[in-house]
Design an enzyme around this catalytic site. Structure first.
Site, PDB file in Angstrom:
ATOM      1  N   LYS A  80      -2.839  -3.091  -9.622  1.00 14.96           N
ATOM      2  CA  LYS A  80      -2.662  -1.829  -8.904  1.00 14.96           C
ATOM      3  C   LYS A  80      -3.968  -1.028  -8.994  1.00 14.96           C
ATOM      4  CE  LYS A  80       0.705   1.987  -8.750  1.00 14.96           C
ATOM      5  NZ  LYS A  80       1.926   2.502  -9.417  1.00 14.96           N
TER       6      LYS A  80
ATOM      7  N   ASP B 299      11.953   7.646  -9.269  1.00 19.54           N
ATOM      8  CA  ASP B 299      11.547   7.240  -7.917  1.00 19.54           C
ATOM      9  C   ASP B 299      12.042   5.824  -7.609  1.00 19.54           C
ATOM     10  OD1 ASP B 299      10.332   7.498  -5.438  1.00 19.54           O
ATOM     11  OD2 ASP B 299       8.377   6.810  -6.136  1.00 19.54           O
TER      12      ASP B 299
ATOM     13  N   ALA C  83       0.852  -1.191   0.000  1.00 22.52           N
ATOM     14  CA  ALA C  83       0.000   0.000   0.000  1.00 22.52           C
ATOM     15  C   ALA C  83       0.885   1.237   0.000  1.00 22.52           C
ATOM     16  CB  ALA C  83      -0.918   0.006   1.215  1.00 22.52           C
ATOM     17  N   ALA C  84       0.508   2.204  -0.819  1.00 22.79           N
ATOM     18  CA  ALA C  84       1.265   3.453  -0.917  1.00 22.79           C
ATOM     19  C   ALA C  84       0.315   4.627  -0.819  1.00 22.79           C
ATOM     20  CB  ALA C  84       2.044   3.478  -2.228  1.00 22.79           C
ATOM     21  N   SER C  85       0.848   5.814  -1.022  1.00 24.44           N
ATOM     22  CA  SER C  85       0.023   7.012  -0.830  1.00 24.44           C
ATOM     23  C   SER C  85      -1.045   7.158  -1.906  1.00 24.44           C
ATOM     24  CB  SER C  85       0.909   8.255  -0.813  1.00 24.44           C
ATOM     25  OG  SER C  85       1.645   8.361  -2.003  1.00 24.44           O
ATOM     26  N   LEU C  86      -0.796   6.640  -3.107  1.00 19.84           N
ATOM     27  CA  LEU C  86      -1.724   6.861  -4.212  1.00 19.84           C
ATOM     28  C   LEU C  86      -2.551   5.630  -4.565  1.00 19.84           C
ATOM     29  CD1 LEU C  86       0.535   8.960  -6.620  1.00 19.84           C
ATOM     30  CD2 LEU C  86      -0.965   9.752  -4.775  1.00 19.84           C
ATOM     31  N   GLY C  87      -2.131   4.453  -4.132  1.00 20.49           N
ATOM     32  CA  GLY C  87      -2.872   3.244  -4.477  1.00 20.49           C
ATOM     33  C   GLY C  87      -2.352   2.047  -3.714  1.00 20.49           C
ATOM     34  N   GLN C  88      -2.893   0.855  -4.040  1.00 20.38           N
ATOM     35  CA  GLN C  88      -2.419  -0.367  -3.409  1.00 20.38           C
ATOM     36  C   GLN C  88      -2.436  -1.501  -4.420  1.00 20.38           C
ATOM     37  OE1 GLN C  88      -5.131  -0.004  -0.126  1.00 20.38           O
ATOM     38  NE2 GLN C  88      -6.454  -1.658  -0.849  1.00 20.38           N
ATOM     39  N   VAL C  89      -1.661  -2.549  -4.108  1.00 23.38           N
ATOM     40  CA  VAL C  89      -1.404  -3.616  -5.073  1.00 23.38           C
ATOM     41  C   VAL C  89      -1.882  -4.949  -4.518  1.00 23.38           C
ATOM     42  CG1 VAL C  89       0.373  -4.843  -6.377  1.00 23.38           C
ATOM     43  CG2 VAL C  89       0.595  -2.382  -5.996  1.00 23.38           C
TER      44      VAL C  89
END
Length: 558
Positions: A160, A295, A140-146
Protein backbone atom coordinates in the site's frame (compact mmCIF):
# COMPACT_ATOMS: atom_id res chain seq x y z
CA UNK A 1 11.05 -1.17 10.98
CA UNK A 2 10.01 -2.11 14.52
CA UNK A 3 6.55 -0.66 15.31
CA UNK A 4 7.63 0.15 18.83
CA UNK A 5 10.58 2.28 17.75
CA UNK A 6 10.07 6.04 17.80
CA UNK A 7 8.79 7.27 14.45
CA UNK A 8 7.93 10.63 12.98
CA UNK A 9 4.24 10.29 13.76
CA UNK A 10 1.74 12.44 11.89
CA UNK A 11 -0.30 14.17 14.56
CA UNK A 12 -3.01 16.67 13.74
CA UNK A 13 -2.17 20.06 15.29
CA UNK A 14 -4.55 22.80 14.08
CA UNK A 15 -2.53 25.63 15.60
CA UNK A 16 0.71 24.58 13.92
CA UNK A 17 -1.11 24.17 10.59
CA UNK A 18 -2.76 27.60 10.96
CA UNK A 19 0.56 29.23 11.82
CA UNK A 20 2.14 27.69 8.68
CA UNK A 21 -0.52 29.01 6.28
CA UNK A 22 -0.91 32.41 7.96
CA UNK A 23 2.71 33.04 6.94
CA UNK A 24 2.05 31.76 3.39
CA UNK A 25 -1.39 33.09 2.41
CA UNK A 26 -0.62 32.77 -1.32
CA UNK A 27 -0.57 28.96 -0.94
CA UNK A 28 -4.20 28.99 0.15
CA UNK A 29 -5.52 31.51 -2.38
CA UNK A 30 -5.83 29.22 -5.43
CA UNK A 31 -7.45 26.46 -3.36
CA UNK A 32 -9.98 28.95 -2.01
CA UNK A 33 -10.84 30.05 -5.55
CA UNK A 34 -11.22 26.40 -6.68
CA UNK A 35 -13.47 25.46 -3.75
CA UNK A 36 -15.63 28.57 -4.15
CA UNK A 37 -15.96 27.95 -7.88
CA UNK A 38 -17.21 24.39 -7.39
CA UNK A 39 -19.55 25.17 -4.50
CA UNK A 40 -20.96 28.37 -6.05
CA UNK A 41 -22.62 26.35 -8.82
CA UNK A 42 -24.15 24.05 -6.22
CA UNK A 43 -25.40 26.93 -4.02
CA UNK A 44 -26.84 28.85 -7.00
CA UNK A 45 -28.68 25.65 -7.97
CA UNK A 46 -30.14 25.35 -4.47
CA UNK A 47 -31.36 28.96 -4.54
CA UNK A 48 -32.83 28.44 -8.01
CA UNK A 49 -34.71 25.35 -6.80
CA UNK A 50 -36.12 27.26 -3.83
CA UNK A 51 -37.25 30.12 -6.08
CA UNK A 52 -38.91 27.82 -8.64
CA UNK A 53 -40.41 25.35 -6.17
CA UNK A 54 -41.19 27.11 -2.90
CA UNK A 55 -41.45 24.81 0.11
CA UNK A 56 -39.68 21.94 -1.64
CA UNK A 57 -38.27 19.47 0.91
CA UNK A 58 -36.29 17.14 -1.36
CA UNK A 59 -33.95 18.03 -4.22
CA UNK A 60 -32.35 14.79 -5.44
CA UNK A 61 -30.72 16.56 -8.37
CA UNK A 62 -28.82 18.90 -6.00
CA UNK A 63 -27.94 16.02 -3.70
CA UNK A 64 -26.34 14.24 -6.66
CA UNK A 65 -24.58 17.46 -7.67
CA UNK A 66 -23.10 17.79 -4.17
CA UNK A 67 -21.73 14.26 -4.36
CA UNK A 68 -19.99 15.04 -7.67
CA UNK A 69 -18.59 18.33 -6.31
CA UNK A 70 -17.05 16.58 -3.30
CA UNK A 71 -15.58 13.88 -5.53
CA UNK A 72 -13.94 16.39 -7.89
CA UNK A 73 -12.44 18.37 -5.00
CA UNK A 74 -10.37 15.35 -3.99
CA UNK A 75 -9.44 13.18 -1.00
CA UNK A 76 -10.29 15.52 1.86
CA UNK A 77 -13.72 16.33 0.51
CA UNK A 78 -14.50 12.69 -0.32
CA UNK A 79 -13.76 11.92 3.32
CA UNK A 80 -15.97 14.83 4.39
CA UNK A 81 -18.82 13.42 2.30
CA UNK A 82 -18.38 9.99 3.83
CA UNK A 83 -18.39 11.48 7.33
CA UNK A 84 -21.49 13.58 6.58
CA UNK A 85 -23.29 10.49 5.31
CA UNK A 86 -23.42 9.31 8.95
CA UNK A 87 -24.69 12.60 10.40
CA UNK A 88 -28.49 12.74 10.25
CA UNK A 89 -28.30 15.62 12.73
CA UNK A 90 -26.49 17.74 10.13
CA UNK A 91 -27.72 16.55 6.73
CA UNK A 92 -31.20 16.41 5.23
CA UNK A 93 -32.54 12.93 4.45
CA UNK A 94 -32.32 13.18 0.62
CA UNK A 95 -28.71 14.45 0.81
CA UNK A 96 -27.91 11.74 3.36
CA UNK A 97 -29.02 9.01 0.96
CA UNK A 98 -26.97 10.46 -1.90
CA UNK A 99 -23.80 10.86 0.15
CA UNK A 100 -23.93 7.21 1.20
CA UNK A 101 -23.23 6.44 -2.48
CA UNK A 102 -19.84 8.12 -2.32
CA UNK A 103 -17.21 5.60 -3.29
CA UNK A 104 -13.81 5.87 -1.73
CA UNK A 105 -12.18 5.61 -5.15
CA UNK A 106 -10.16 7.87 -7.41
CA UNK A 107 -8.14 7.28 -10.58
CA UNK A 108 -4.74 5.82 -9.67
CA UNK A 109 -1.67 8.02 -9.77
CA UNK A 110 1.34 7.22 -11.95
CA UNK A 111 3.00 3.89 -11.03
CA UNK A 112 6.46 5.40 -11.67
CA UNK A 113 5.78 7.91 -8.90
CA UNK A 114 4.48 5.14 -6.64
CA UNK A 115 7.62 3.06 -7.18
CA UNK A 116 9.81 6.08 -6.47
CA UNK A 117 7.96 6.64 -3.17
CA UNK A 118 8.26 2.95 -2.33
CA UNK A 119 11.99 2.86 -3.03
CA UNK A 120 12.60 6.02 -1.00
CA UNK A 121 10.62 4.70 1.98
CA UNK A 122 12.34 1.28 1.87
CA UNK A 123 15.74 2.98 1.39
CA UNK A 124 16.90 0.21 -0.98
CA UNK A 125 16.41 -1.05 -4.53
CA UNK A 126 13.05 -2.73 -5.07
CA UNK A 127 14.81 -5.78 -6.55
CA UNK A 128 16.42 -6.32 -3.16
CA UNK A 129 12.98 -6.74 -1.58
CA UNK A 130 10.53 -7.98 -4.22
CA UNK A 131 10.92 -10.75 -6.79
CA UNK A 132 7.91 -9.30 -8.62
CA UNK A 133 5.39 -6.49 -8.30
CA UNK A 134 2.27 -5.80 -10.36
CA UNK A 135 2.81 -3.21 -13.14
CA UNK A 136 -0.44 -1.45 -12.23
CA UNK A 137 -2.25 -1.01 -8.90
CA UNK A 138 -4.89 -3.63 -8.10
CA UNK A 139 -6.91 -1.05 -6.14
CA UNK A 140 -6.94 2.73 -5.84
CA UNK A 141 -8.57 4.87 -3.16
CA UNK A 142 -8.62 8.48 -2.10
CA UNK A 143 -5.53 8.24 0.12
CA UNK A 144 -3.39 5.60 -1.59
CA UNK A 145 -3.21 2.60 -3.91
CA UNK A 146 -2.33 -1.07 -3.59
CA UNK A 147 0.01 -3.32 -5.60
CA UNK A 148 0.29 -7.10 -5.47
CA UNK A 149 3.86 -8.27 -4.98
CA UNK A 150 6.01 -11.22 -3.98
CA UNK A 151 8.88 -10.88 -1.53
CA UNK A 152 12.24 -12.43 -2.33
CA UNK A 153 11.52 -14.79 0.57
CA UNK A 154 8.48 -16.12 -1.35
CA UNK A 155 5.49 -14.59 0.48
CA UNK A 156 2.72 -12.89 -1.51
CA UNK A 157 2.04 -9.42 -0.12
CA UNK A 158 -0.08 -6.34 -0.67
CA UNK A 159 1.95 -3.13 -0.91
CA UNK A 160 0.00 0.00 0.00
CA UNK A 161 1.60 3.26 -1.21
CA UNK A 162 0.31 6.66 -0.17
CA UNK A 163 -0.52 9.34 -2.73
CA UNK A 164 2.20 11.95 -3.34
CA UNK A 165 1.85 15.33 -1.66
CA UNK A 166 -1.11 14.04 0.34
CA UNK A 167 -0.16 15.66 3.62
CA UNK A 168 0.13 19.24 2.23
CA UNK A 169 -3.22 18.80 0.45
CA UNK A 170 -5.00 17.58 3.59
CA UNK A 171 -3.49 20.21 5.87
CA UNK A 172 -4.44 23.02 3.49
CA UNK A 173 -8.02 21.77 3.18
CA UNK A 174 -8.35 21.31 6.94
CA UNK A 175 -6.98 24.82 7.54
CA UNK A 176 -9.54 26.32 5.17
CA UNK A 177 -12.37 24.20 6.62
CA UNK A 178 -11.49 25.35 10.11
CA UNK A 179 -11.48 28.99 8.99
CA UNK A 180 -14.83 28.47 7.29
CA UNK A 181 -16.25 26.80 10.41
CA UNK A 182 -15.26 29.78 12.53
CA UNK A 183 -16.71 32.32 10.11
CA UNK A 184 -19.94 30.59 9.07
CA UNK A 185 -20.98 28.58 12.16
CA UNK A 186 -23.00 31.49 13.65
CA UNK A 187 -25.24 31.74 10.56
CA UNK A 188 -25.63 28.01 9.78
CA UNK A 189 -28.84 26.37 11.11
CA UNK A 190 -27.00 23.30 12.41
CA UNK A 191 -27.91 21.32 15.51
CA UNK A 192 -24.36 20.59 16.67
CA UNK A 193 -24.39 20.78 20.45
CA UNK A 194 -20.88 22.25 20.36
CA UNK A 195 -18.47 24.41 18.37
CA UNK A 196 -18.28 23.58 14.64
CA UNK A 197 -14.48 23.93 14.76
CA UNK A 198 -14.42 20.96 17.16
CA UNK A 199 -16.19 18.89 14.49
CA UNK A 200 -13.44 19.85 12.01
CA UNK A 201 -10.75 19.02 14.59
CA UNK A 202 -12.28 15.60 15.33
CA UNK A 203 -12.32 14.92 11.59
CA UNK A 204 -8.71 16.08 11.28
CA UNK A 205 -7.53 13.79 14.09
CA UNK A 206 -9.13 10.74 12.44
CA UNK A 207 -7.82 11.70 9.00
CA UNK A 208 -4.26 12.02 10.29
CA UNK A 209 -4.56 8.64 12.00
CA UNK A 210 -5.70 7.13 8.71
CA UNK A 211 -2.71 8.44 6.73
CA UNK A 212 -0.23 7.09 9.28
CA UNK A 213 0.44 3.54 8.07
CA UNK A 214 2.46 2.75 11.21
CA UNK A 215 -0.72 3.43 13.18
CA UNK A 216 -2.73 1.28 10.77
CA UNK A 217 -0.34 -1.64 11.22
CA UNK A 218 -0.63 -1.43 15.00
CA UNK A 219 -4.42 -1.32 14.68
CA UNK A 220 -4.36 -4.47 12.56
CA UNK A 221 -2.27 -6.36 15.10
CA UNK A 222 -4.49 -5.27 17.97
CA UNK A 223 -7.61 -6.24 16.01
CA UNK A 224 -6.09 -9.66 15.33
CA UNK A 225 -5.51 -10.32 19.04
CA UNK A 226 -9.23 -9.91 19.77
CA UNK A 227 -10.15 -12.54 17.16
CA UNK A 228 -7.25 -14.85 18.03
CA UNK A 229 -8.58 -18.39 17.93
CA UNK A 230 -11.77 -17.41 16.05
CA UNK A 231 -11.92 -19.77 13.04
CA UNK A 232 -14.27 -17.45 11.13
CA UNK A 233 -12.12 -14.27 10.97
CA UNK A 234 -8.85 -13.60 9.13
CA UNK A 235 -6.61 -10.56 9.71
CA UNK A 236 -3.53 -10.16 7.47
CA UNK A 237 -0.07 -10.14 9.08
CA UNK A 238 2.03 -6.97 8.89
CA UNK A 239 5.59 -7.04 7.51
CA UNK A 240 7.11 -4.38 9.76
CA UNK A 241 10.53 -4.66 8.14
CA UNK A 242 9.10 -3.00 5.00
CA UNK A 243 6.50 -0.70 6.60
CA UNK A 244 6.78 3.04 7.17
CA UNK A 245 4.46 6.01 7.62
CA UNK A 246 3.75 6.12 3.86
CA UNK A 247 4.14 2.44 2.89
CA UNK A 248 2.37 -0.58 4.38
CA UNK A 249 3.30 -4.13 3.42
CA UNK A 250 0.93 -6.84 4.60
CA UNK A 251 -0.05 -10.42 3.86
CA UNK A 252 -1.92 -10.85 0.57
CA UNK A 253 -5.52 -12.02 1.00
CA UNK A 254 -6.97 -14.32 -1.65
CA UNK A 255 -10.70 -13.86 -1.55
CA UNK A 256 -13.78 -12.35 -3.12
CA UNK A 257 -15.21 -8.90 -2.45
CA UNK A 258 -18.56 -9.25 -0.74
CA UNK A 259 -20.18 -7.51 -3.69
CA UNK A 260 -18.92 -10.24 -6.06
CA UNK A 261 -21.91 -12.50 -5.52
CA UNK A 262 -21.27 -14.64 -8.62
CA UNK A 263 -17.77 -15.59 -7.46
CA UNK A 264 -18.99 -16.27 -3.92
CA UNK A 265 -21.69 -18.60 -5.22
CA UNK A 266 -19.27 -20.28 -7.67
CA UNK A 267 -16.95 -21.02 -4.73
CA UNK A 268 -19.82 -22.82 -3.01
CA UNK A 269 -19.90 -20.42 -0.07
CA UNK A 270 -23.13 -20.05 1.91
CA UNK A 271 -24.45 -16.48 1.85
CA UNK A 272 -26.31 -16.70 5.15
CA UNK A 273 -23.22 -18.07 6.92
CA UNK A 274 -21.13 -15.18 5.57
CA UNK A 275 -23.73 -12.69 6.77
CA UNK A 276 -23.81 -14.28 10.21
CA UNK A 277 -19.99 -14.15 10.47
CA UNK A 278 -19.84 -10.51 9.33
CA UNK A 279 -22.62 -9.13 11.52
CA UNK A 280 -21.65 -11.16 14.60
CA UNK A 281 -18.03 -10.00 14.29
CA UNK A 282 -19.28 -6.40 14.09
CA UNK A 283 -21.39 -6.83 17.23
CA UNK A 284 -18.47 -8.40 19.08
CA UNK A 285 -16.27 -5.45 18.15
CA UNK A 286 -18.79 -2.97 19.54
CA UNK A 287 -20.19 -4.80 22.56
CA UNK A 288 -17.34 -7.07 23.70
CA UNK A 289 -13.99 -5.65 22.58
CA UNK A 290 -14.88 -1.95 22.36
CA UNK A 291 -12.39 -1.65 19.49
CA UNK A 292 -14.10 -1.56 16.14
CA UNK A 293 -13.46 -1.28 12.41
CA UNK A 294 -15.14 2.02 11.47
CA UNK A 295 -14.94 1.61 7.69
CA UNK A 296 -16.25 -1.87 6.80
CA UNK A 297 -17.24 -1.05 3.20
CA UNK A 298 -17.28 -3.90 0.60
CA UNK A 299 -13.72 -3.16 -0.54
CA UNK A 300 -12.43 -3.84 2.98
CA UNK A 301 -14.15 -7.19 3.54
CA UNK A 302 -13.39 -10.39 1.66
CA UNK A 303 -14.98 -13.82 1.65
CA UNK A 304 -12.28 -16.49 1.59
CA UNK A 305 -12.65 -19.89 -0.08
CA UNK A 306 -12.57 -21.65 3.30
CA UNK A 307 -15.57 -19.62 4.55
CA UNK A 308 -13.62 -17.12 6.66
CA UNK A 309 -14.24 -13.39 6.54
CA UNK A 310 -11.08 -11.32 6.01
CA UNK A 311 -10.81 -7.72 7.21
CA UNK A 312 -8.32 -5.32 5.63
CA UNK A 313 -7.59 -1.57 5.90
CA UNK A 314 -7.36 -0.67 9.57
CA UNK A 315 -6.78 3.05 9.16
CA UNK A 316 -10.12 4.07 10.62
CA UNK A 317 -10.67 2.42 14.01
CA UNK A 318 -12.16 3.65 17.26
CA UNK A 319 -12.44 2.68 20.91
CA UNK A 320 -15.43 2.39 23.29
CA UNK A 321 -15.14 2.30 27.07
CA UNK A 322 -16.84 -0.35 29.22
CA UNK A 323 -19.71 1.88 30.31
CA UNK A 324 -20.55 2.78 26.71
CA UNK A 325 -20.53 -0.89 25.68
CA UNK A 326 -22.91 -1.76 28.51
CA UNK A 327 -25.21 1.16 27.71
CA UNK A 328 -25.33 0.06 24.07
CA UNK A 329 -26.52 -3.37 25.22
CA UNK A 330 -29.14 -1.63 27.36
CA UNK A 331 -30.36 0.51 24.47
CA UNK A 332 -30.84 -2.48 22.15
CA UNK A 333 -32.88 -4.30 24.80
CA UNK A 334 -34.89 -1.20 25.72
CA UNK A 335 -35.64 -0.56 22.05
CA UNK A 336 -36.88 -4.09 21.41
CA UNK A 337 -38.85 -4.10 24.69
CA UNK A 338 -40.37 -0.72 23.68
CA UNK A 339 -39.27 0.85 26.97
CA UNK A 340 -38.98 4.40 25.61
CA UNK A 341 -38.45 6.11 28.97
CA UNK A 342 -35.34 4.00 29.59
CA UNK A 343 -34.30 4.43 25.95
CA UNK A 344 -34.38 8.22 26.33
CA UNK A 345 -32.16 7.80 29.40
CA UNK A 346 -29.76 5.69 27.32
CA UNK A 347 -29.54 8.51 24.76
CA UNK A 348 -28.54 10.90 27.56
CA UNK A 349 -25.89 8.49 28.87
CA UNK A 350 -24.52 7.95 25.34
CA UNK A 351 -24.28 11.69 24.65
CA UNK A 352 -27.07 12.02 22.07
CA UNK A 353 -28.88 14.30 24.52
CA UNK A 354 -27.28 16.63 27.07
CA UNK A 355 -27.79 15.76 30.77
CA UNK A 356 -29.95 18.87 31.32
CA UNK A 357 -32.40 17.92 28.51
CA UNK A 358 -36.03 17.50 29.58
CA UNK A 359 -36.73 14.04 28.16
CA UNK A 360 -40.46 14.04 28.97
CA UNK A 361 -41.61 15.53 25.62
CA UNK A 362 -39.08 13.36 23.78
CA UNK A 363 -40.45 10.04 25.08
CA UNK A 364 -43.73 10.14 23.06
CA UNK A 365 -41.77 11.17 19.95
CA UNK A 366 -39.47 8.17 20.42
CA UNK A 367 -42.50 5.95 20.89
CA UNK A 368 -44.07 7.23 17.67
CA UNK A 369 -40.95 6.92 15.54
CA UNK A 370 -39.46 3.77 17.05
CA UNK A 371 -42.83 2.06 17.26
CA UNK A 372 -43.23 2.51 13.52
CA UNK A 373 -39.70 1.17 12.99
CA UNK A 374 -40.27 -2.04 14.91
CA UNK A 375 -43.80 -2.58 13.62
CA UNK A 376 -45.65 -5.73 14.56
CA UNK A 377 -42.50 -7.82 14.72
CA UNK A 378 -38.99 -7.09 15.96
CA UNK A 379 -37.77 -8.75 12.78
CA UNK A 380 -38.99 -5.73 10.80
CA UNK A 381 -36.33 -3.58 12.48
CA UNK A 382 -33.25 -2.30 10.60
CA UNK A 383 -30.55 0.30 11.24
CA UNK A 384 -31.06 2.13 7.95
CA UNK A 385 -34.67 2.88 8.93
CA UNK A 386 -33.51 4.15 12.31
CA UNK A 387 -30.98 6.48 10.65
CA UNK A 388 -33.64 7.87 8.31
CA UNK A 389 -36.13 8.36 11.16
CA UNK A 390 -33.52 10.07 13.29
CA UNK A 391 -32.79 12.54 10.51
CA UNK A 392 -36.37 13.75 11.07
CA UNK A 393 -36.20 13.74 14.87
CA UNK A 394 -32.94 15.73 14.89
CA UNK A 395 -34.62 18.87 13.62
CA UNK A 396 -37.45 18.81 16.17
CA UNK A 397 -35.58 17.78 19.30
CA UNK A 398 -32.12 18.58 20.71
CA UNK A 399 -30.46 15.37 19.49
CA UNK A 400 -26.88 15.42 18.25
CA UNK A 401 -24.61 12.62 17.11
CA UNK A 402 -21.31 12.43 19.05
CA UNK A 403 -18.36 11.96 16.70
CA UNK A 404 -17.67 8.47 18.03
CA UNK A 405 -21.22 7.38 17.29
CA UNK A 406 -21.06 8.80 13.80
CA UNK A 407 -18.43 6.11 13.18
CA UNK A 408 -20.57 3.44 14.88
CA UNK A 409 -23.59 4.40 12.77
CA UNK A 410 -21.46 4.26 9.65
CA UNK A 411 -20.18 0.82 10.62
CA UNK A 412 -23.62 -0.62 11.40
CA UNK A 413 -25.40 0.83 8.37
CA UNK A 414 -22.58 -0.27 6.05
CA UNK A 415 -22.54 -3.82 7.42
CA UNK A 416 -26.31 -4.03 7.12
CA UNK A 417 -26.10 -2.76 3.53
CA UNK A 418 -23.51 -5.43 2.67
CA UNK A 419 -25.72 -8.12 4.22
CA UNK A 420 -28.74 -6.89 2.25
CA UNK A 421 -26.73 -7.03 -0.97
CA UNK A 422 -26.04 -10.72 -0.25
CA UNK A 423 -29.57 -11.48 0.94
CA UNK A 424 -32.34 -8.92 0.28
CA UNK A 425 -34.50 -10.57 2.98
CA UNK A 426 -31.85 -10.15 5.67
CA UNK A 427 -33.04 -8.62 8.97
CA UNK A 428 -30.18 -7.50 11.18
CA UNK A 429 -32.23 -7.90 14.36
CA UNK A 430 -32.40 -11.65 13.72
CA UNK A 431 -28.66 -11.68 14.42
CA UNK A 432 -28.27 -8.66 16.70
CA UNK A 433 -30.98 -9.27 19.27
CA UNK A 434 -30.34 -13.01 19.72
CA UNK A 435 -26.69 -12.07 20.25
CA UNK A 436 -27.60 -9.51 22.94
CA UNK A 437 -30.18 -11.86 24.47
CA UNK A 438 -27.64 -14.71 24.63
CA UNK A 439 -25.06 -12.47 26.29
CA UNK A 440 -27.59 -11.31 28.87
CA UNK A 441 -29.02 -14.78 29.50
CA UNK A 442 -25.55 -16.30 29.83
CA UNK A 443 -24.43 -13.44 32.10
CA UNK A 444 -20.69 -14.09 31.66
CA UNK A 445 -19.79 -10.97 33.66
CA UNK A 446 -21.24 -9.30 36.79
CA UNK A 447 -22.13 -6.24 34.67
CA UNK A 448 -24.17 -8.34 32.24
CA UNK A 449 -25.89 -10.16 35.12
CA UNK A 450 -26.88 -6.80 36.59
CA UNK A 451 -28.17 -5.76 33.16
CA UNK A 452 -30.31 -8.90 32.99
CA UNK A 453 -31.85 -8.13 36.38
CA UNK A 454 -32.54 -4.54 35.30
CA UNK A 455 -34.21 -5.86 32.13
CA UNK A 456 -36.34 -8.44 33.95
CA UNK A 457 -37.48 -6.18 36.76
CA UNK A 458 -39.24 -2.85 36.33
CA UNK A 459 -40.49 -0.80 39.27
CA UNK A 460 -39.84 -3.82 41.48
CA UNK A 461 -42.07 -6.13 39.42
CA UNK A 462 -40.91 -9.12 37.41
CA UNK A 463 -41.45 -8.68 33.67
CA UNK A 464 -42.57 -12.14 32.53
CA UNK A 465 -43.20 -11.05 28.95
CA UNK A 466 -39.66 -9.69 28.59
CA UNK A 467 -38.13 -13.00 29.65
CA UNK A 468 -40.38 -14.85 27.21
CA UNK A 469 -39.43 -12.46 24.38
CA UNK A 470 -35.74 -12.79 25.15
CA UNK A 471 -35.78 -16.59 25.19
CA UNK A 472 -37.94 -16.81 22.06
CA UNK A 473 -35.69 -14.46 20.07
CA UNK A 474 -32.48 -16.08 21.33
CA UNK A 475 -33.88 -19.42 20.18
CA UNK A 476 -34.40 -17.96 16.70
CA UNK A 477 -30.68 -18.59 16.26
CA UNK A 478 -30.38 -22.30 15.56
CA UNK A 479 -26.98 -22.35 17.33
CA UNK A 480 -28.41 -21.18 20.65
CA UNK A 481 -28.61 -23.93 23.28
CA UNK A 482 -30.70 -23.09 26.34
CA UNK A 483 -29.05 -25.76 28.49
CA UNK A 484 -25.61 -24.16 29.05
CA UNK A 485 -27.46 -20.92 29.75
CA UNK A 486 -29.71 -22.68 32.27
CA UNK A 487 -26.62 -24.15 33.93
CA UNK A 488 -25.00 -20.72 34.20
CA UNK A 489 -28.26 -19.34 35.56
CA UNK A 490 -28.50 -22.06 38.20
CA UNK A 491 -24.89 -21.46 39.24
CA UNK A 492 -25.66 -17.77 39.57
CA UNK A 493 -28.82 -18.41 41.62
CA UNK A 494 -26.87 -20.63 44.01
CA UNK A 495 -24.10 -18.05 44.43
CA UNK A 496 -23.91 -15.29 47.00
CA UNK A 497 -24.29 -12.76 44.17
CA UNK A 498 -27.61 -14.39 43.22
CA UNK A 499 -29.11 -13.87 46.68
CA UNK A 500 -31.15 -10.85 45.56
CA UNK A 501 -32.45 -12.60 42.44
CA UNK A 502 -33.55 -15.68 44.44
CA UNK A 503 -35.69 -13.52 46.69
CA UNK A 504 -37.07 -11.57 43.72
CA UNK A 505 -38.06 -14.76 41.88
CA UNK A 506 -39.95 -16.02 44.94
CA UNK A 507 -41.75 -12.66 45.14
CA UNK A 508 -42.44 -12.70 41.39
CA UNK A 509 -44.06 -16.14 41.63
CA UNK A 510 -46.46 -14.87 44.30
CA UNK A 511 -47.07 -11.30 43.07
CA UNK A 512 -50.58 -9.88 43.45
CA UNK A 513 -51.39 -12.61 45.99
CA UNK A 514 -51.55 -15.35 43.38
CA UNK A 515 -49.27 -18.05 42.03
CA UNK A 516 -48.12 -17.15 38.54
CA UNK A 517 -48.53 -20.69 37.21
CA UNK A 518 -49.75 -19.51 33.79
CA UNK A 519 -46.54 -17.54 33.13
CA UNK A 520 -44.39 -20.44 34.32
CA UNK A 521 -46.26 -22.82 32.00
CA UNK A 522 -45.65 -20.50 29.02
CA UNK A 523 -41.94 -20.36 29.81
CA UNK A 524 -41.81 -24.15 30.16
CA UNK A 525 -43.52 -24.47 26.78
CA UNK A 526 -40.69 -22.42 25.24
CA UNK A 527 -37.84 -24.44 26.67
CA UNK A 528 -39.12 -27.98 27.34
CA UNK A 529 -37.99 -29.29 23.94
CA UNK A 530 -34.41 -28.30 24.78
CA UNK A 531 -34.48 -29.60 28.35
CA UNK A 532 -34.71 -33.37 28.16
CA UNK A 533 -34.72 -34.97 31.65
CA UNK A 534 -31.28 -36.58 31.27
CA UNK A 535 -29.68 -33.35 29.99
CA UNK A 536 -31.44 -31.35 32.71
CA UNK A 537 -30.12 -33.67 35.43
CA UNK A 538 -26.57 -33.43 34.07
CA UNK A 539 -26.79 -29.64 33.92
CA UNK A 540 -28.11 -29.40 37.48
CA UNK A 541 -25.40 -31.76 38.71
CA UNK A 542 -22.74 -29.73 36.90
CA UNK A 543 -23.99 -26.52 38.47
CA UNK A 544 -24.14 -27.99 41.95
CA UNK A 545 -20.59 -29.35 41.78
CA UNK A 546 -19.40 -25.76 41.60
CA UNK A 547 -20.42 -25.28 45.18
CA UNK A 548 -19.32 -26.81 48.44
CA UNK A 549 -21.60 -28.71 50.81
CA UNK A 550 -21.42 -25.75 53.17
CA UNK A 551 -22.70 -23.39 50.50
CA UNK A 552 -25.64 -25.67 49.70
CA UNK A 553 -26.42 -26.03 53.39
CA UNK A 554 -26.35 -22.24 53.72
CA UNK A 555 -28.89 -21.97 50.92
CA UNK A 556 -31.24 -24.39 52.68
CA UNK A 557 -31.20 -22.31 55.85
CA UNK A 558 -32.06 -19.04 54.12
Amino acid sequence: MNPHQSTSRRVYDPETIADHYRRRPWQALWRVITVIWFFSGFIIGLIWDQWRHRGVTETPKRASQLRHVLTRLGPTYIKVGQALSTRPDLIRKDFLEELTKLQDQLPPFDTRIAMAILEKELDRDLDAVFSQISPQPVAAASLGQVYKARLNTGEEVAVKVQRPNLLPMLTLDLYLMRLGARWFAPILPLNLGHDLTLIVDEFGVKLFEEIDYINEGRNAERFATYFDGDPTIKVPSIYWKYTSTRVLVLEWIDGFKLTDIDSIEAAGLDMDSLILVGVTSGLRQLLEFGFFHADPHPGNLFAMADGRMAFIDFGMMDQLNQQTKETLVDSVVHLINKDYTELAGDFVRLGFLTPDTDIRPIIPALETVMGDIIGESVRDFNFKTITDSFSELMYDYPFRVPAKFALIIRSLVTQEGIALSLNPDFKIVEVAYPYVARRLLKGETPALRRRLIEVLFKDGRFQWQRLENMIAIAQADGNFDILPTAQLGLQYLLSEEGNFLRRQIVLALTEDDRLHTEEVQRLWGLIQQDLKPSRLFDAALGALTEFSTAQVAALRTE
